[in-house]
Design a protein around this motif. Structure first.
Motif, PDB file in Angstrom:
ATOM      1  N   GLY A 166       0.816  -1.220   0.000  1.00  0.00           N
ATOM      2  CA  GLY A 166       0.000   0.000   0.000  1.00  0.00           C
ATOM      3  C   GLY A 166       0.846   1.264   0.000  1.00  0.00           C
ATOM      4  N   ALA A 167       2.131   1.135   0.344  1.00  0.00           N
ATOM      5  CA  ALA A 167       2.979   2.332   0.438  1.00  0.00           C
ATOM      6  C   ALA A 167       3.212   2.952  -0.944  1.00  0.00           C
ATOM      7  CB  ALA A 167       4.315   1.990   1.094  1.00  0.00           C
ATOM      8  N   GLU A 168       3.418   2.095  -1.925  1.00  0.00           N
ATOM      9  CA  GLU A 168       3.709   2.630  -3.263  1.00  0.00           C
ATOM     10  C   GLU A 168       2.516   3.446  -3.792  1.00  0.00           C
ATOM     11  OE1 GLU A 168       5.402   0.061  -6.205  1.00  0.00           O
ATOM     12  OE2 GLU A 168       5.161   1.596  -7.758  1.00  0.00           O
ATOM     13  N   ALA A 169       1.325   2.917  -3.630  1.00  0.00           N
ATOM     14  CA  ALA A 169       0.132   3.626  -4.121  1.00  0.00           C
ATOM     15  C   ALA A 169       0.006   4.978  -3.426  1.00  0.00           C
ATOM     16  CB  ALA A 169      -1.108   2.782  -3.862  1.00  0.00           C
ATOM     17  N   GLU A 170       0.286   4.994  -2.152  1.00  0.00           N
ATOM     18  CA  GLU A 170       0.186   6.229  -1.376  1.00  0.00           C
ATOM     19  C   GLU A 170       1.221   7.260  -1.881  1.00  0.00           C
ATOM     20  OE1 GLU A 170      -2.319   6.475   0.243  1.00  0.00           O
ATOM     21  OE2 GLU A 170      -2.077   7.867   1.902  1.00  0.00           O
ATOM     22  N   MET A 171       2.449   6.785  -2.170  1.00  0.00           N
ATOM     23  CA  MET A 171       3.477   7.703  -2.676  1.00  0.00           C
ATOM     24  C   MET A 171       3.087   8.251  -4.042  1.00  0.00           C
ATOM     25  SD  MET A 171       7.230   6.247  -1.701  1.00  0.00           S
ATOM     26  CE  MET A 171       7.030   4.523  -1.404  1.00  0.00           C
ATOM     27  N   TYR A 227      -4.322  17.366   9.480  1.00  0.00           N
ATOM     28  CA  TYR A 227      -3.071  16.580   9.540  1.00  0.00           C
ATOM     29  C   TYR A 227      -3.388  15.208  10.139  1.00  0.00           C
ATOM     30  CZ  TYR A 227       2.030  16.120  10.318  1.00  0.00           C
ATOM     31  OH  TYR A 227       3.351  15.745  10.291  1.00  0.00           O
ATOM     32  N   ARG A 228      -3.014  14.162   9.430  1.00  0.00           N
ATOM     33  CA  ARG A 228      -3.332  12.813   9.912  1.00  0.00           C
ATOM     34  C   ARG A 228      -2.086  11.941   9.947  1.00  0.00           C
ATOM     35  NH1 ARG A 228      -6.766  15.113  11.494  1.00  0.00           N
ATOM     36  NH2 ARG A 228      -9.011  14.961  11.201  1.00  0.00           N
ATOM     37  N   LEU A 229      -1.892  11.273  11.080  1.00  0.00           N
ATOM     38  CA  LEU A 229      -0.741  10.393  11.270  1.00  0.00           C
ATOM     39  C   LEU A 229      -1.294   8.975  11.384  1.00  0.00           C
ATOM     40  CD1 LEU A 229      -0.498  13.081  13.519  1.00  0.00           C
ATOM     41  CD2 LEU A 229       1.863  12.434  13.066  1.00  0.00           C
ATOM     42  N   THR A 230      -0.946   8.145  10.404  1.00  0.00           N
ATOM     43  CA  THR A 230      -1.631   6.859  10.268  1.00  0.00           C
ATOM     44  C   THR A 230      -0.668   5.681  10.277  1.00  0.00           C
ATOM     45  OG1 THR A 230      -3.166   8.047   8.833  1.00  0.00           O
ATOM     46  CG2 THR A 230      -3.341   5.642   8.843  1.00  0.00           C
ATOM     47  N   PRO A 231      -0.706   4.855  11.306  1.00  0.00           N
ATOM     48  CA  PRO A 231       0.154   3.672  11.303  1.00  0.00           C
ATOM     49  C   PRO A 231      -0.431   2.530  10.472  1.00  0.00           C
ATOM     50  CG  PRO A 231      -1.002   3.879  13.424  1.00  0.00           C
ATOM     51  CD  PRO A 231      -1.476   5.013  12.552  1.00  0.00           C
ATOM     52  N   HIS A 232       0.436   1.859   9.722  1.00  0.00           N
ATOM     53  CA  HIS A 232       0.056   0.626   9.014  1.00  0.00           C
ATOM     54  C   HIS A 232       1.091  -0.429   9.393  1.00  0.00           C
ATOM     55  CE1 HIS A 232      -2.527   2.936   6.181  1.00  0.00           C
ATOM     56  NE2 HIS A 232      -1.565   3.830   6.220  1.00  0.00           N
ATOM     57  N   ASP A 233       1.109  -0.856  10.583  1.00  0.00           N
ATOM     58  CA  ASP A 233       2.103  -1.811  11.066  1.00  0.00           C
ATOM     59  C   ASP A 233       3.535  -1.346  10.769  1.00  0.00           C
ATOM     60  OD1 ASP A 233       3.155  -3.959  12.389  1.00  0.00           O
ATOM     61  OD2 ASP A 233       2.852  -5.380  10.765  1.00  0.00           O
ATOM     62  N   GLN A 234       4.202  -1.920   9.761  1.00  0.00           N
ATOM     63  CA  GLN A 234       5.625  -1.628   9.527  1.00  0.00           C
ATOM     64  C   GLN A 234       5.866  -0.352   8.717  1.00  0.00           C
ATOM     65  OE1 GLN A 234       8.376  -3.945  10.489  1.00  0.00           O
ATOM     66  NE2 GLN A 234       6.732  -4.631  11.824  1.00  0.00           N
ATOM     67  N   TRP A 236       4.044   3.835   7.789  1.00  0.00           N
ATOM     68  CA  TRP A 236       3.076   4.819   8.275  1.00  0.00           C
ATOM     69  C   TRP A 236       3.134   6.064   7.407  1.00  0.00           C
ATOM     70  CZ3 TRP A 236       6.983   2.694  11.331  1.00  0.00           C
ATOM     71  CH2 TRP A 236       8.178   3.427  11.368  1.00  0.00           C
ATOM     72  N   THR A 237       2.096   6.857   7.519  1.00  0.00           N
ATOM     73  CA  THR A 237       2.116   8.143   6.817  1.00  0.00           C
ATOM     74  C   THR A 237       1.758   9.251   7.804  1.00  0.00           C
ATOM     75  OG1 THR A 237      -0.206   7.928   6.186  1.00  0.00           O
ATOM     76  CG2 THR A 237       1.407   7.230   4.558  1.00  0.00           C
ATOM     77  N   TYR A 238       2.208  10.447   7.507  1.00  0.00           N
ATOM     78  CA  TYR A 238       1.694  11.647   8.187  1.00  0.00           C
ATOM     79  C   TYR A 238       1.587  12.720   7.118  1.00  0.00           C
ATOM     80  CZ  TYR A 238       6.780  11.682   9.288  1.00  0.00           C
ATOM     81  OH  TYR A 238       8.148  11.573   9.245  1.00  0.00           O
ATOM     82  N   ILE A 239       0.347  13.130   6.916  1.00  0.00           N
ATOM     83  CA  ILE A 239      -0.007  13.893   5.731  1.00  0.00           C
ATOM     84  C   ILE A 239      -0.917  15.047   6.123  1.00  0.00           C
ATOM     85  CG2 ILE A 239      -1.113  13.710   3.458  1.00  0.00           C
ATOM     86  CD1 ILE A 239      -0.585  10.708   3.502  1.00  0.00           C
ATOM     87  N   GLY A 240      -0.623  16.219   5.575  1.00  0.00           N
ATOM     88  CA  GLY A 240      -1.469  17.374   5.889  1.00  0.00           C
ATOM     89  C   GLY A 240      -1.908  18.087   4.622  1.00  0.00           C
ATOM     90  N   PRO A 241      -3.191  18.445   4.514  1.00  0.00           N
ATOM     91  CA  PRO A 241      -3.679  19.190   3.341  1.00  0.00           C
ATOM     92  C   PRO A 241      -3.237  20.654   3.394  1.00  0.00           C
ATOM     93  CG  PRO A 241      -5.461  18.874   4.922  1.00  0.00           C
ATOM     94  CD  PRO A 241      -4.258  18.192   5.510  1.00  0.00           C
ATOM     95  N   PRO A 242      -3.280  21.329   2.244  1.00  0.00           N
ATOM     96  CA  PRO A 242      -2.844  22.736   2.220  1.00  0.00           C
ATOM     97  C   PRO A 242      -3.924  23.670   2.781  1.00  0.00           C
ATOM     98  CG  PRO A 242      -3.591  22.058   0.043  1.00  0.00           C
ATOM     99  CD  PRO A 242      -3.694  20.836   0.917  1.00  0.00           C
ATOM    100  N   ASN A 266       4.392  12.703   4.082  1.00  0.00           N
ATOM    101  CA  ASN A 266       5.492  11.927   4.668  1.00  0.00           C
ATOM    102  C   ASN A 266       5.103  10.467   4.748  1.00  0.00           C
ATOM    103  OD1 ASN A 266       7.318  14.161   6.248  1.00  0.00           O
ATOM    104  ND2 ASN A 266       5.155  14.703   6.292  1.00  0.00           N
ATOM    105  N   LEU A 267       6.044   9.616   4.392  1.00  0.00           N
ATOM    106  CA  LEU A 267       5.796   8.177   4.495  1.00  0.00           C
ATOM    107  C   LEU A 267       7.024   7.527   5.122  1.00  0.00           C
ATOM    108  CD1 LEU A 267       4.048   5.934   1.962  1.00  0.00           C
ATOM    109  CD2 LEU A 267       6.295   5.214   2.764  1.00  0.00           C
ATOM    110  N   GLY A 268       6.794   6.764   6.186  1.00  0.00           N
ATOM    111  CA  GLY A 268       7.905   6.107   6.876  1.00  0.00           C
ATOM    112  C   GLY A 268       7.820   4.607   6.750  1.00  0.00           C
TER     113      GLY A 268
END
Ligand code: FES
Ligand SMILES: [Fe+2]
Length: 380
Positions: A166-171, A227-234, A236-242, A266-268
């Motif tokens: 799911g990380a690639e789609a998010e990026m 601003y949303r900080l979302t864990p997906h196990d290994q 995560w993202t933290y993303i904020g709209p303009p 941001n994607l970690g």
């Protein structure tokens, strides 16, 4: 003074205490993390475009281990241990560069091809049973996720696509130019703080509006309520709209610039990879904290911008702003935090967990600490 045993109950972030302070300075903990986190996980080396000609390489150190990642004549990218098979000499010292057809050991001139196979080794014909094919550089596992090149020293590590599903789609949602970027700058900074102290600072928005003035500059570009900080196990993202009505960013007018996204993205990926983009920038940043000791880390800032085009003014300003303003402001917090962790008056604290104000909640910090703790204490 209460002595904190080096265990931690992470079951309830709302009522429980934070990961105890010695986890952030005890050398024995770092030794466990080396063994059970860093030698087992995937490490970001760079982008496939860093390897767009045979012989181009990047050296990636993982504690005392060193890995060469190199483009070869066969058009593929290879990863191999940075140690000559003759007597173990380190082959390449620079972080990145380009070699000709041959990688030659400086000691006794064993020569390797760009893919790591042994090409020639002086006088080994005198050895009765020497088979050149068996003495190439030992390979290292390499995978590519969304154009980003990763290596691991763990033969049993789950594939990245599975671990970060799911990380690639998010990026790709936020970084449309991702396949077409090149490195424009890489900056290494030594930070006197544990790697987790640096990381946890990046994955919470609680300090955004409450710490230094530069943070407020960034907060002013973001609709912080969203601003949303979302864990997906290994991962995560933290993303904020303009926010609307922005006409300048990082001290430069937006007019005449181009950007990949106006969001703060941001994607970690566990343990220490972050890919991000600042609002209104045509760049992808990499943000990696590499432990050098229990209280010393190398913080590596990479900046990738669209290939073959001049870097737009706002992006240039953002890179400079990160290097000279936001980065130092956070690093100062990291180093002050590290000092305070030793205090007899601390021990452990509390997470600010607030489902009603998720943009300011520290749930992702708890998630990250939990992954670190589980890796060293709760897994085989
Ligand atoms: S150690 Fe490399 S050739 Fe001898
Ligand atoms: Fe910060």
């Amino acid at each position: 003074m209460t002595e904190h045993p080096l265990t931690w109950d992470h079951s309830n972030p709302l009522t429980g205490e934070t990961m105890p302070a010695p986890f952030f300075y005890d050398p024995a903990i770092l030794a466990e993390e080396r063994e059970r986190i860093f030698l087992r996980s995937w490490h970001l080396v760079g982008h496939v475009n860093d390897f767009d000609a045979p012989g181009k390489y990047v050296v990636q150190d993982i504690f005392e281990q060193s890995v060469i990642v190199m483009a070869a004549q066969d058009g593929r990218i290879h990863a191999m241990h940075n140690a000559c098979r003759h007597r173990g000499n380190r082959l390449l010292n620079d972080r990145r560069g380009k070699i000709g057809a041959v990688l030659r050991c400086q000691y006794h001139s064993w020569c390797y091809n760009q893919d790591g196979s042994l090409r020639a080794a002086p006088r080994t014909e005198a050895l009765p049973d020497f088979d050149r094919n068996e003495w190439g550089l030992r390979p290292v596992r390499l995978e590519i996720l969304a154009g980003w090149v990763f290596v691991t020293l763990n033969p049993d590590a789950p594939p990245l696509a599975e671990l970060a599903g799911g990380a690639e789609a998010e990026m790709r949602r936020f970084l449309p130019d991702m396949d077409d970027v090149e490195l424009v700058e890489e900056t290494d900074v030594i930070v006197h703080a544990n790697w987790k102290v640096i990381h946890e600072n990046a994955i919470e928005g609680y300090h955004f509006d409450l710490s230094g003035p530069v943070h407020k500059d960034l907060a002013a570009l973001i609709d912080f309520q969203g601003y949303r900080l979302t864990p997906h196990d290994q991962w995560w993202t933290y993303i904020g709209p303009p926010v609307s009505g922005v006409t300048e960013a990082y001290g430069v007018p937006l007019e005449g610039s181009t950007w990949q996204t106006d969001w703060f993205f941001n994607l970690g990926i566990f343990p220490n990879t972050t890919l991000y983009s600042f609002p209104y920038t045509d760049m992808i940043g990499t943000f990696i904290m590499i432990p050098l000791g229990p209280e010393k880390s190398l913080l590596r800032f990479g900046y990738y911008a669209p290939k073959g085009r001049p870097v737009p003014p706002v992006t240039k300003a953002a890179i400079n702003w990160m290097n000279t303003q936001l980065g130092p402001e956070d690093i100062e917090l990291n180093e002050m935090n590290q000092k305070g962790l030793h205090s007899m008056g601390f021990g452990s604290g509390r997470y600010l967990i607030d489902p009603d104000r998720p943009h300011e909640s520290e749930h992702l910090v708890h998630h990250f600490h939990k992954l670190c703790y589980q890796a060293i204490r709760e897994q085989d």
